[in-house]
Write a protein that holds these residues in place. Structure first.
Motif, short mmCIF file in Angstrom:
data_model
loop_
_atom_site.label_atom_id
_atom_site.label_comp_id
_atom_site.label_asym_id
_atom_site.label_seq_id
_atom_site.Cartn_x
_atom_site.Cartn_y
_atom_site.Cartn_z
N ASN A 1 0.22 -76.72 0.80
CA ASN A 1 1.09 -77.49 -0.01
C ASN A 1 1.12 -78.81 0.68
OD1 ASN A 1 1.78 -75.36 -1.67
ND2 ASN A 1 3.30 -74.81 -0.81
N ARG A 2 0.49 -79.09 1.69
CA ARG A 2 0.35 -80.41 2.42
C ARG A 2 1.43 -80.80 2.85
NH1 ARG A 2 -4.49 -83.72 -1.26
NH2 ARG A 2 -5.48 -81.61 -1.63
N GLN A 3 2.44 -79.93 3.35
CA GLN A 3 3.63 -80.30 3.95
C GLN A 3 3.27 -80.81 5.50
OE1 GLN A 3 6.62 -81.02 2.55
NE2 GLN A 3 5.49 -80.74 0.78
N ILE A 4 2.23 -81.20 6.01
CA ILE A 4 1.92 -81.60 7.20
C ILE A 4 2.67 -82.73 7.71
CG2 ILE A 4 0.08 -82.58 8.95
CD1 ILE A 4 -0.08 -79.63 8.29
N LEU A 5 2.78 -83.99 6.84
CA LEU A 5 3.56 -85.07 7.14
C LEU A 5 5.06 -84.91 7.40
CD1 LEU A 5 1.68 -87.62 5.15
CD2 LEU A 5 1.59 -87.33 7.57
N ASN A 6 5.59 -83.91 6.59
CA ASN A 6 7.09 -83.79 6.69
C ASN A 6 7.40 -82.83 7.74
OD1 ASN A 6 8.45 -85.53 4.88
ND2 ASN A 6 7.52 -84.17 3.09
N CYS A 7 6.39 -81.90 8.29
CA CYS A 7 6.62 -81.02 9.37
C CYS A 7 5.81 -81.12 10.60
CB CYS A 7 6.45 -79.64 8.63
SG CYS A 7 6.81 -78.22 9.83
N CYS A 8 4.39 -80.85 10.47
CA CYS A 8 3.84 -80.92 11.66
C CYS A 8 3.74 -82.41 12.32
CB CYS A 8 2.46 -80.49 11.35
SG CYS A 8 2.30 -78.95 10.82
N ILE B 1 -15.38 -78.34 5.19
CA ILE B 1 -15.25 -78.45 3.88
C ILE B 1 -15.27 -76.90 3.42
CG2 ILE B 1 -16.78 -78.79 1.76
CD1 ILE B 1 -18.03 -81.05 3.41
N ALA B 2 -15.93 -76.02 3.83
CA ALA B 2 -15.75 -74.42 3.32
C ALA B 2 -14.31 -73.93 3.62
CB ALA B 2 -16.67 -73.73 3.80
N VAL B 3 -13.77 -74.26 4.66
CA VAL B 3 -12.48 -73.53 4.86
C VAL B 3 -11.46 -74.72 5.22
CG1 VAL B 3 -13.07 -71.09 5.43
CG2 VAL B 3 -13.43 -72.97 7.24
N PRO B 4 -10.71 -75.37 4.46
CA PRO B 4 -10.31 -76.54 4.63
C PRO B 4 -8.95 -76.27 5.17
CG PRO B 4 -10.03 -76.07 2.42
CD PRO B 4 -11.33 -75.22 3.06
N TYR B 5 -8.26 -74.93 5.05
CA TYR B 5 -6.98 -74.67 5.68
C TYR B 5 -7.00 -74.17 7.11
CZ TYR B 5 -6.62 -74.37 0.53
OH TYR B 5 -6.92 -74.48 -0.68
N GLU C 1 -14.36 -85.74 6.59
CA GLU C 1 -13.53 -86.39 7.22
C GLU C 1 -11.93 -86.63 6.36
OE1 GLU C 1 -13.08 -90.84 9.33
OE2 GLU C 1 -14.63 -90.37 8.29
N GLN C 2 -12.31 -86.58 4.98
CA GLN C 2 -11.01 -86.72 4.22
C GLN C 2 -10.07 -85.42 4.19
OE1 GLN C 2 -9.93 -89.89 2.85
NE2 GLN C 2 -8.16 -88.44 2.63
N ILE C 3 -10.72 -84.38 4.06
CA ILE C 3 -10.09 -83.00 3.98
C ILE C 3 -9.45 -82.98 5.27
CG2 ILE C 3 -10.56 -80.70 4.06
CD1 ILE C 3 -12.69 -80.83 2.09
N LYS C 4 -9.99 -83.19 6.46
CA LYS C 4 -9.40 -83.10 7.62
C LYS C 4 -8.04 -84.03 7.61
CE LYS C 4 -8.36 -83.33 12.26
NZ LYS C 4 -9.21 -84.25 13.03
N LYS C 5 -8.04 -85.14 7.17
CA LYS C 5 -7.01 -85.91 7.24
C LYS C 5 -6.05 -85.30 6.01
CE LYS C 5 -9.41 -90.35 8.08
NZ LYS C 5 -9.65 -91.56 7.47
N ASP C 6 -6.44 -84.99 4.98
CA ASP C 6 -5.48 -84.33 3.98
C ASP C 6 -4.66 -83.35 4.51
OD1 ASP C 6 -6.37 -86.27 2.25
OD2 ASP C 6 -7.71 -84.84 0.97
N PHE C 7 -5.18 -82.17 5.44
CA PHE C 7 -4.57 -80.99 5.99
C PHE C 7 -3.87 -80.98 7.15
CE2 PHE C 7 -7.31 -79.52 2.15
CZ PHE C 7 -6.23 -78.88 1.54
#
Length: 472
Positions: A405-412, A308-312, A73-79
């Motif tokens: 690079n976790r630019q999701i919040l600035n782009c997506c 978890i295995a393929v977070p991206y 759940e946390q990885i989903k939120k992060d990416f």
């Protein structure tokens, strides 16, 4: 012999390596020290190897399973934040010459209605989808070189992209058709497709050949090596998937991750998406015939371990699954879902008569797109109709770099809000629009970069005034 760098299917999906992986996972499913080491590695957000992830899948310790779910759940939120990308399938033709025993389109099924859309019918289907609010489609067709040649698929793609109806425009066409040649993949790439999707069905070669007794799909190696040919043909966004229920799920899970590792090792980028369908009832098909079905809890655990295995990598779940199941796995890692789907040829423009049914499988979630959008927002998610990365050339490794690079919040994130605003203005019911406007007002403040946030706010006002199609 296992070699993830090999271009031979039986070497990068090595049967002996899968069996050794399953034995290793079974032997260590209660090894708390090893499980903690694997979870610690997973918390680095760089993914896991297939053996490590298989240990987590085999683990039956309740508190460790809870940790797996929390981490997923946390990885989903992060990416991916709280965005859920929306799409719909569009079935062009159910003519097929294969003998797949789990699919009602198999060539020996003489009582299913066989259909193939004309270009005028494609237009009618697309307009019906546009009137629902869809911007992203996944086109589907059976394998039939006479009825569904590559020229027909390309003509349909051109037709789909050409249709402007009111404020409707399909901005991304993903393609789910049979394995083909490098030359044909180049043609699909040049036609401007988004993701090329091909389900392996099963990675167990012996089972694969029994399940596909006749037709070109019988060739396990040609099918399994399709993604390498697609990438050679210039398509750098590819989507993997297995049909859970055909073979033992732990075998499929290991094979799926080995395929992802192979693509990453050879081409420098793994799969753009992974789909997780389960076999469902359909014309001429009884899922109870297959004895490898999985229950909802096991299905949720599979989704969590994939995340978890393929977070991206994006994860897709369709309307094969019920509302309750979809709600559970969205939290654990799913990032794309369909809404208002029809799995029949021509099912959007005109409902089918009972005696002319052509659907590929029964839909479990029969809600309208508006109902699905409202449900997601009630759960705190942002339904996204965004196609910006594809149209800005952020595909393949360029998209993965954005994600890593976790630019999701600035782009997506702002792109999702702007496309949701379009949906609310053009298609939503009054109640859905009210809920959506409140959500946008909250979520726009979560964009961390002030400049991006202010530009997005300006675009939201411009959408309110009648302009469309802004993107970062």
């Amino acid at each position: 012999m296992y070699n993830k760098m090999s271009l031979k299917a039986e070497e990068f999906i090595c049967h002996e390596e899968v069996l050794d992986t399953l034995s290793y996972a079974q032997a260590n499913k209660d090894n708390v020290e090893l499980i903690d080491q694997i979870l610690a590695k997973a918390r680095e957000r760089k993914g896991l190897e297939h053996r490590e992830a298989s240990v987590l899948l085999a683990c039956e310790i309740p508190e460790k399973i809870a940790e797996i779910y929390d981490l997923a759940e946390q990885i989903k939120k992060d990416f991916y934040g709280n965005r859920i990308v929306m799409f719909a399938p569009l079935y062009l033709s159910n003519y097929c010459i294969n003998g797949c025993v789990y699919c009602p389109y198999h060539g020996k099924n003489k009582h299913i209605a066989r259909k193939k859309l004309t270009q005028d019918e494609v237009r009618a289907e697309v307009i019906a989808l546009q009137d629902m609010g869809h911007k992203r489609l996944a086109i589907e067709a059976g394998e039939d070189p006479v009825n569904n040649p590559i020229e027909y698929i390309l003509e349909c793609i051109d037709t789909i992209y050409s249709i402007q109806h009111k404020n409707g425009k399909i901005r991304r066409v993903n393609v789910n058709i049979a394995a083909t040649t490098v030359e044909n993949y180049r043609k699909l790439h040049d036609a401007g497709i988004g993701t090329y999707i091909l389900f392996q069905e099963t990675y167990h070669k012996e089972s694969y050949e029994k399940l596909h007794p006749t037709g070109p799909k019988h060739d396990y190696a040609y099918h399994t090596e399709a993604m390498d040919r697609a990438m050679e043909g210039g398509i750098d966004d590819v989507g993997l998937g297995v049909l859970f229920g055909l073979e033992l799920y732990k075998y499929e899970f290991a094979g799926l991750l080995m395929h992802a590792e192979h693509l990453e090792a050879v081409h420098g980028v793994g799969p753009h998406t992974i789909s997780v369908p389960r076999i469902k009832r359909a014309d001429d098909i009884d899922p109870d015939v297959f004895d490898n079905g999985i229950d909802d809890d096991t299905f949720a655990k599979i989704c969590a371990c994939i995340r978890i295995a393929v977070p991206y990598t994006g994860m897709i779940i369709s309307t094969r699954e019920s509302q309750a199941v979809r709600e559970k796995v969205i939290r654990l890692g799913v990032s794309q879902i369909s809404g208002g789907s029809k799995t029949s040829v021509g099912g959007y423009d005109h409902p089918e008569p009972e005696n002319e049914r052509s659907e590929q499988f029964d839909v479990s979630d029969t809600r309208t797109l508006d109902e699905v959008v409202r449900w997601l927002m009630d759960l705190g998610y942002i339904p996204s109709f965004c196609t910006a990365c594809y149209r800005e050339g952020r595909t393949g490794d360029r998209f993965m770099m954005l994600c890593k690079n976790r630019q999701i919040l600035n782009c997506c994130h702002p792109n999702a809000l702007m496309t949701l605003k379009e949906y609310l203005m053009d298609y939503a019911s009054e109640e859905t629009r009210r809920i959506g406007e409140e959500l946008i007002a909250r979520e726009i403040e979560e964009v961390p970069t002030e400049k991006v946030r202010e530009i997005a706010k300006k675009h939201l006002e411009e959408i309110e005034a009648g302009q469309r199609d802004f993107r970062f």
